[in-house]
Motif scaffolding. Sequence first.
Motif, PDB file in Angstrom:
ATOM      1  N   ALA A 275      11.874 -26.955  -0.618  1.00  0.00           N
ATOM      2  CA  ALA A 275      11.086 -26.136   0.307  1.00  0.00           C
ATOM      3  C   ALA A 275      10.747 -24.836  -0.395  1.00  0.00           C
ATOM      4  CB  ALA A 275      11.867 -25.864   1.586  1.00  0.00           C
ATOM      5  N   VAL A 276       9.553 -24.303  -0.118  1.00  0.00           N
ATOM      6  CA  VAL A 276       9.088 -23.081  -0.761  1.00  0.00           C
ATOM      7  C   VAL A 276       9.033 -21.946   0.259  1.00  0.00           C
ATOM      8  CG1 VAL A 276       7.136 -21.966  -1.889  1.00  0.00           C
ATOM      9  CG2 VAL A 276       7.801 -24.263  -2.544  1.00  0.00           C
ATOM     10  N   TYR A 277       9.588 -20.815  -0.145  1.00  0.00           N
ATOM     11  CA  TYR A 277       9.600 -19.633   0.711  1.00  0.00           C
ATOM     12  C   TYR A 277       8.940 -18.464  -0.016  1.00  0.00           C
ATOM     13  CZ  TYR A 277      13.186 -22.308   3.186  1.00  0.00           C
ATOM     14  OH  TYR A 277      13.859 -23.289   3.862  1.00  0.00           O
ATOM     15  N   ARG A 278       8.271 -17.653   0.746  1.00  0.00           N
ATOM     16  CA  ARG A 278       7.748 -16.392   0.228  1.00  0.00           C
ATOM     17  C   ARG A 278       8.848 -15.360   0.433  1.00  0.00           C
ATOM     18  NH1 ARG A 278       4.451 -12.312   2.665  1.00  0.00           N
ATOM     19  NH2 ARG A 278       3.105 -11.248   1.155  1.00  0.00           N
ATOM     20  N   VAL A 279       9.283 -14.746  -0.659  1.00  0.00           N
ATOM     21  CA  VAL A 279      10.431 -13.846  -0.583  1.00  0.00           C
ATOM     22  C   VAL A 279      10.105 -12.532  -1.287  1.00  0.00           C
ATOM     23  CG1 VAL A 279      12.058 -15.794  -0.552  1.00  0.00           C
ATOM     24  CG2 VAL A 279      11.463 -14.710  -2.737  1.00  0.00           C
ATOM     25  N   GLU A 280      10.968 -11.551  -1.053  1.00  0.00           N
ATOM     26  CA  GLU A 280      10.874 -10.289  -1.796  1.00  0.00           C
ATOM     27  C   GLU A 280      12.274  -9.912  -2.266  1.00  0.00           C
ATOM     28  OE1 GLU A 280      11.226  -6.998   1.804  1.00  0.00           O
ATOM     29  OE2 GLU A 280       9.240  -7.517   1.017  1.00  0.00           O
ATOM     30  N   LYS A 281      12.339  -9.131  -3.301  1.00  0.00           N
ATOM     31  CA  LYS A 281      13.617  -8.730  -3.873  1.00  0.00           C
ATOM     32  C   LYS A 281      14.267  -7.676  -2.993  1.00  0.00           C
ATOM     33  CE  LYS A 281      15.642  -7.805  -8.391  1.00  0.00           C
ATOM     34  NZ  LYS A 281      15.361  -7.551  -9.826  1.00  0.00           N
ATOM     35  N   GLY A 282      15.523  -7.927  -2.642  1.00  0.00           N
ATOM     36  CA  GLY A 282      16.225  -7.001  -1.760  1.00  0.00           C
ATOM     37  C   GLY A 282      16.256  -5.594  -2.316  1.00  0.00           C
ATOM     38  N   GLY A 283      15.779  -4.631  -1.517  1.00  0.00           N
ATOM     39  CA  GLY A 283      15.769  -3.241  -1.939  1.00  0.00           C
ATOM     40  C   GLY A 283      14.603  -2.862  -2.814  1.00  0.00           C
ATOM     41  N   HIS A 284      13.782  -3.829  -3.208  1.00  0.00           N
ATOM     42  CA  HIS A 284      12.628  -3.548  -4.081  1.00  0.00           C
ATOM     43  C   HIS A 284      11.381  -4.291  -3.590  1.00  0.00           C
ATOM     44  CE1 HIS A 284      15.142  -1.541  -7.104  1.00  0.00           C
ATOM     45  NE2 HIS A 284      16.026  -2.497  -6.862  1.00  0.00           N
ATOM     46  N   PRO A 285      10.971  -4.043  -2.342  1.00  0.00           N
ATOM     47  CA  PRO A 285       9.794  -4.740  -1.830  1.00  0.00           C
ATOM     48  C   PRO A 285       8.517  -4.376  -2.578  1.00  0.00           C
ATOM     49  CG  PRO A 285      10.454  -2.984  -0.345  1.00  0.00           C
ATOM     50  CD  PRO A 285      11.541  -3.116  -1.359  1.00  0.00           C
ATOM     51  N   GLU A 286       8.528  -3.231  -3.253  1.00  0.00           N
ATOM     52  CA  GLU A 286       7.322  -2.800  -3.971  1.00  0.00           C
ATOM     53  C   GLU A 286       7.011  -3.691  -5.166  1.00  0.00           C
ATOM     54  OE1 GLU A 286      10.781  -1.078  -6.094  1.00  0.00           O
ATOM     55  OE2 GLU A 286      10.176  -1.280  -3.989  1.00  0.00           O
ATOM     56  N   GLU A 287       7.973  -4.476  -5.612  1.00  0.00           N
ATOM     57  CA  GLU A 287       7.728  -5.363  -6.747  1.00  0.00           C
ATOM     58  C   GLU A 287       6.846  -6.556  -6.372  1.00  0.00           C
ATOM     59  OE1 GLU A 287      11.234  -6.505  -8.794  1.00  0.00           O
ATOM     60  OE2 GLU A 287      11.999  -4.449  -8.978  1.00  0.00           O
ATOM     61  N   GLY A 288       6.566  -6.669  -5.089  1.00  0.00           N
ATOM     62  CA  GLY A 288       5.654  -7.730  -4.659  1.00  0.00           C
ATOM     63  C   GLY A 288       6.382  -8.994  -4.265  1.00  0.00           C
ATOM     64  N   PRO A 289       5.679  -9.945  -3.646  1.00  0.00           N
ATOM     65  CA  PRO A 289       6.328 -11.188  -3.215  1.00  0.00           C
ATOM     66  C   PRO A 289       6.585 -12.120  -4.391  1.00  0.00           C
ATOM     67  CG  PRO A 289       3.986 -11.287  -2.743  1.00  0.00           C
ATOM     68  CD  PRO A 289       4.249  -9.912  -3.292  1.00  0.00           C
ATOM     69  N   PHE A 290       7.550 -13.033  -4.181  1.00  0.00           N
ATOM     70  CA  PHE A 290       7.876 -14.072  -5.142  1.00  0.00           C
ATOM     71  C   PHE A 290       7.949 -15.404  -4.395  1.00  0.00           C
ATOM     72  CE2 PHE A 290       9.517 -10.129  -6.829  1.00  0.00           C
ATOM     73  CZ  PHE A 290       9.215 -10.189  -8.184  1.00  0.00           C
ATOM     74  N   ALA A 291       7.929 -16.471  -5.141  1.00  0.00           N
ATOM     75  CA  ALA A 291       8.070 -17.807  -4.562  1.00  0.00           C
ATOM     76  C   ALA A 291       9.466 -18.321  -4.866  1.00  0.00           C
ATOM     77  CB  ALA A 291       7.022 -18.752  -5.143  1.00  0.00           C
ATOM     78  N   LEU A 292      10.214 -18.669  -3.825  1.00  0.00           N
ATOM     79  CA  LEU A 292      11.545 -19.237  -3.989  1.00  0.00           C
ATOM     80  C   LEU A 292      11.507 -20.698  -3.589  1.00  0.00           C
ATOM     81  CD1 LEU A 292      14.960 -17.686  -3.142  1.00  0.00           C
ATOM     82  CD2 LEU A 292      14.457 -20.012  -2.389  1.00  0.00           C
TER      83      LEU A 292
END
Length: 440
Positions: free
Chosen positions: A17-34
């Motif tokens: 399954a694919v989720y759109r995620v962001e790095k905890g404490g660093h949302p400014e780094e943009g979304p990632f795919a998990l």
Amino acid sequence: MGAWRVLEQRGQGSYGAVYRVEKGGHPEEGPFALKLALHLNDPRFEREGELLSRLQHAGIPRLVERGTWEVQGGGGFPFLVMEWVEGVPLYEWAAQQPLTSRQALKFLAQVASALAATHEAEGVHRDVKGDNILVRTRDAGAVLMDFGSAYYRRARVLTHQFPPPGTPEYQSPESQRFQWEARHQPSARYEAQPADDLYALGVTAYRLVTGRYPPALDMRVTEQGFEFFQPPWIPPETLVSVSPELAEIIQQLLSDEPSGRGTTQEVAEVLEHLARTAGPQADHLITPLPAQSNPVQPLRPQPSRAEAPWLAMTALVYLWLGAWWMNEGHVPAPGKVQQSQTHEQRDGGTVGLGEEVLSSPAPVRLLEPGVGGMLLDIPKKPLPGQRLPPCVKYTVELNGACWVPVRDAVPPCSASMYEWKKACYLPHVDPGRPSTSDAP
């Protein structure tokens, strides 16, 4: 999940399954795919992550992290984190706006370049198709996605039986021939090569510009058993207003001989060169040509609920009748086939990084001896293995046997059907008959 905060689920496939995620404490780094495994300790993720870790290419998602979501009781669910690619699948993109031959050449060049990097790392993608290519929103660049079916040299073998990973319509002639010739060898395994990815790229290109698949490799039933049947080649330039440069490279990629497709690096360089130097026709929109003997056929729509039982029964007919013939030993070793290709069917589709397709081999179409474009009338007697009355729902009794009427099909029927009173039928094979497998 650890340092990653889930924003939303964006898709699910057979194994992940694919989720759109962001790095905890660093949302400014943009979304990632998990991409998270659906099964405990799934080794596919280790293999996919290892190959992605070797790849650094603008046309391939960058691997950010790989790990395991540990659970109580031991073990865990492997996961991969990659850069987020915002875009539209290639076929969908082309359906939404006009496409020129030059644009198609650019897309194909970018995918070929990504494949060249993959092959240089001793990997093979094994599922190249338009649904696994995203057209990036920010710059309209093509990105090769979903390495879930990929393999690299000396990687752990995970598929020990047929069919090999991938999507049937895109399988190379050599893959199809191997599957047929080794069908009675349980331990046989097809070793995918870069040439297989190039062939799949050719199928992708053909469908991208024409809206259909190349002519399909079929089987026909003869008095001796099954044999390959190759329909005539239909050049894309006879269907749509494609530039000669693009038409030529498509035909090269669909060569029956792997060596005729060239190396991946050569193909990437040729495509890049053609994208820059192709003549003025390459800037014209690709449009269907006037109706000919082989008009462009639109992709098949998804079946409605009312149609689904008919399609499912049709599939069972193929499977059971084909299995009966093979198990009864009526199948001789086929001779050499000229330019084998794939069936014109709609892709099952994938969901970005979340899908790993391990599909069945390209479906077999059964043709009667000596028949060309249309079949004979309903036979006087039941076919071997055909269900006898009383017939079940969705079937009718004809000449002492049960037949499936094919909805909306009218004569001349396709090569896999029988004709009776201006309608088309398929034999209903009885799934309850005893096994005819060879004795051990």
